[in-house]
Design an enzyme around this catalytic site. Structure first.
Site, PDB file in Angstrom:
ATOM      1  N   TRP A 153       0.952  -1.176  -0.012  1.00 54.27           N
ATOM      2  CA  TRP A 153       0.024  -0.141  -0.023  1.00 54.27           C
ATOM      3  C   TRP A 153       0.813   1.343   0.013  1.00 54.27           C
ATOM      4  CZ3 TRP A 153      -4.846   2.222   0.695  1.00 54.27           C
ATOM      5  CH2 TRP A 153      -6.021   1.565   0.323  1.00 54.27           C
ATOM      6  N   GLU A 184      -0.718  -6.470   7.569  1.00 56.81           N
ATOM      7  CA  GLU A 184      -0.137  -7.743   7.343  1.00 56.81           C
ATOM      8  C   GLU A 184       1.353  -7.948   7.846  1.00 56.81           C
ATOM      9  OE1 GLU A 184      -2.263  -6.558   4.958  1.00 56.81           O
ATOM     10  OE2 GLU A 184      -3.809  -7.807   5.663  1.00 56.81           O
ATOM     11  N   VAL A 219       0.580   4.222   6.618  1.00 54.66           N
ATOM     12  CA  VAL A 219      -0.692   4.291   6.485  1.00 54.66           C
ATOM     13  C   VAL A 219      -1.438   5.812   6.612  1.00 54.66           C
ATOM     14  CG1 VAL A 219      -2.896   3.333   7.814  1.00 54.66           C
ATOM     15  CG2 VAL A 219      -0.572   2.240   8.011  1.00 54.66           C
ATOM     16  N   HIS A 233     -10.967   3.618   9.943  1.00 55.32           N
ATOM     17  CA  HIS A 233      -9.924   2.287   9.658  1.00 55.32           C
ATOM     18  C   HIS A 233      -8.638   2.514   9.849  1.00 55.32           C
ATOM     19  CE1 HIS A 233      -8.661  -0.775   6.458  1.00 55.32           C
ATOM     20  NE2 HIS A 233      -9.238  -1.461   7.354  1.00 55.32           N
ATOM     21  N   ARG A 237       8.344  12.562   4.851  1.00 59.61           N
ATOM     22  CA  ARG A 237       9.143  11.444   5.847  1.00 59.61           C
ATOM     23  C   ARG A 237       9.857  10.355   5.264  1.00 59.61           C
ATOM     24  NH1 ARG A 237       5.559  14.604   7.810  1.00 59.61           N
ATOM     25  NH2 ARG A 237       5.741  15.504  10.156  1.00 59.61           N
TER      26      ARG A 237
HETATM   27  N1  LIG Z   1      -5.598   2.312   3.801  1.00 57.69           N
HETATM   28  C1  LIG Z   1      -4.311   1.619   3.980  1.00 57.69           C
HETATM   29  C2  LIG Z   1      -4.064   0.186   4.144  1.00 57.69           C
HETATM   30  N2  LIG Z   1      -5.188  -0.489   3.984  1.00 57.69           N
HETATM   31  C3  LIG Z   1      -5.101  -2.255   4.045  1.00 57.69           C
HETATM   32  C4  LIG Z   1      -4.887  -2.742   5.283  1.00 57.69           C
HETATM   33  O1  LIG Z   1      -3.411  -2.490   5.650  1.00 57.69           O
HETATM   34  C5  LIG Z   1      -4.987  -4.296   5.080  1.00 57.69           C
HETATM   35  O2  LIG Z   1      -4.282  -4.580   4.037  1.00 57.69           O
HETATM   36  C6  LIG Z   1      -6.698  -4.595   4.922  1.00 57.69           C
HETATM   37  O3  LIG Z   1      -7.340  -4.275   5.841  1.00 57.69           O
HETATM   38  C7  LIG Z   1      -6.681  -6.132   4.674  1.00 57.69           C
HETATM   39  O4  LIG Z   1      -6.379  -6.864   5.836  1.00 57.69           O
HETATM   40  N3  LIG Z   1      -2.964  -0.354   4.416  1.00 57.69           N
HETATM   41  C8  LIG Z   1      -1.848   0.475   4.397  1.00 57.69           C
HETATM   42  O5  LIG Z   1      -0.603   0.009   4.461  1.00 57.69           O
HETATM   43  N4  LIG Z   1      -1.875   1.894   4.218  1.00 57.69           N
HETATM   44  C9  LIG Z   1      -3.156   2.434   3.851  1.00 57.69           C
HETATM   45  O6  LIG Z   1      -3.179   3.708   3.991  1.00 57.69           O
HETATM   46  C1  LIG Z   2      -5.929   3.714   6.425  1.00 60.06           C
HETATM   47  C2  LIG Z   2      -7.043   3.221   5.448  1.00 60.06           C
HETATM   48  O1  LIG Z   2      -7.546   2.239   5.416  1.00 60.06           O
HETATM   49  C3  LIG Z   2      -7.781   4.364   4.706  1.00 60.06           C
HETATM   50  O2  LIG Z   2      -6.654   4.834   3.700  1.00 60.06           O
HETATM   51  C4  LIG Z   2      -9.092   3.936   4.072  1.00 60.06           C
HETATM   52  O3  LIG Z   2      -9.860   5.068   3.936  1.00 60.06           O
HETATM   53  P1  LIG Z   2     -11.225   5.496   4.452  1.00 60.06           P
HETATM   54  O4  LIG Z   2     -11.076   5.436   5.833  1.00 60.06           O
HETATM   55  O5  LIG Z   2     -11.610   6.792   3.870  1.00 60.06           O
HETATM   56  O6  LIG Z   2     -11.835   4.122   3.941  1.00 60.06           O
END
Ligand SMILES: Nc1c(NC[C@H](O)[C@H](O)[C@H](O)CO)[nH]c(=O)[nH]c1=O
Ligand SMILES: CC(=O)[C@@H](O)COP(=O)(O)O
Length: 158
Positions: free
Chosen positions: A31, A67, A90, A97, A136
């Site tokens: 991601w 993961e 993230v 989330h 960063r």
């Molecule tokens: N939104 C982001 C994610 N979302 C995916 C989760 O990490 C995970 O793979 C999913 O929920 C299935 O288990 N991951 C990131 O690394 N960065 C993001 O911004």
């Molecule tokens: C950190 C996440 O999973 C995020 O990018 C997902 O976006 P949202 O909270 O708008 O569904």
């Protein structure tokens, strides 16, 4: 101290040991790939700068930061791995989330490190937006990958 007051790529040379015989595993989240690749490049260059052999650095990719914990566990349990570096980004969205992922991966990585008594480094950016992330990951605030790599080296000195 906030990253805008301390560059992520600056560090003291205290406890920086010879790592020519150490093996590192780097777990990289797919991601926000453009950010995590920058983190990876920073980490690998820092490890090599301090003497790590390229053949002693192993990379594993996982779908997302959530993961990283399982990826770290699969590597930390190996006798031929001395330290694990986890790299992710993230970025906050509209929902909670973000909070759940960040909390889970922080706790998960900590648990793996304690379970296997090995450095498992939290090289995960948790920015509010893309600019904070790029700042960063080789930008004006340095590279979190550099910080993660030097942290792994210093923890091996313990
Ligand atoms: N939104 C982001 C994610 N979302 C995916 C989760 O990490 C995970 O793979 C999913 O929920 C299935 O288990 N991951 C990131 O690394 N960065 C993001 O911004
Ligand atoms: C950190 C996440 O999973 C995020 O990018 C997902 O976006 P949202 O909270 O708008 O569904």
């Amino acid at each position: 101290m906030a990253s805008n007051l301390k560059n992520l790529s600056e560090y003291s040379s205290k406890n920086v040991i010879d790592i020519s015989n150490k093996t590192f595993a780097i777990v990289v989240s797919e991601w926000n790939e453009e950010v995590t690749e920058s983190l990876y490049n920073g980490a690998i260059e820092t490890l090599k700068h301090h003497g790590a052999k390229p053949e002693h650095i192993h990379r594993v990719d996982v779908p997302g930061s959530f993961e990283l914990s399982l990826g770290a566990q699969k590597l930390a349990q190996r006798d031929d791995v001395d330290a694990v570096i986890c790299l992710g980004c993230v970025i906050q969205g509209e929902t909670r989330h973000f909070d759940f992922i960040c909390d889970a991966v922080a706790h998960g990585i900590t648990n793996v490190s304690l379970k296997y008594d090995k450095p498992v480094i939290f090289g995960v950016l948790t920015p509010e937006n893309q600019k904070q992330a790029t700042d960063r990951a080789g930008g004006k605030h340095g590279n979190k990958g550099d910080e993660a790599a030097i942290t792994a080296i210093k923890m091996l000195a313990l």
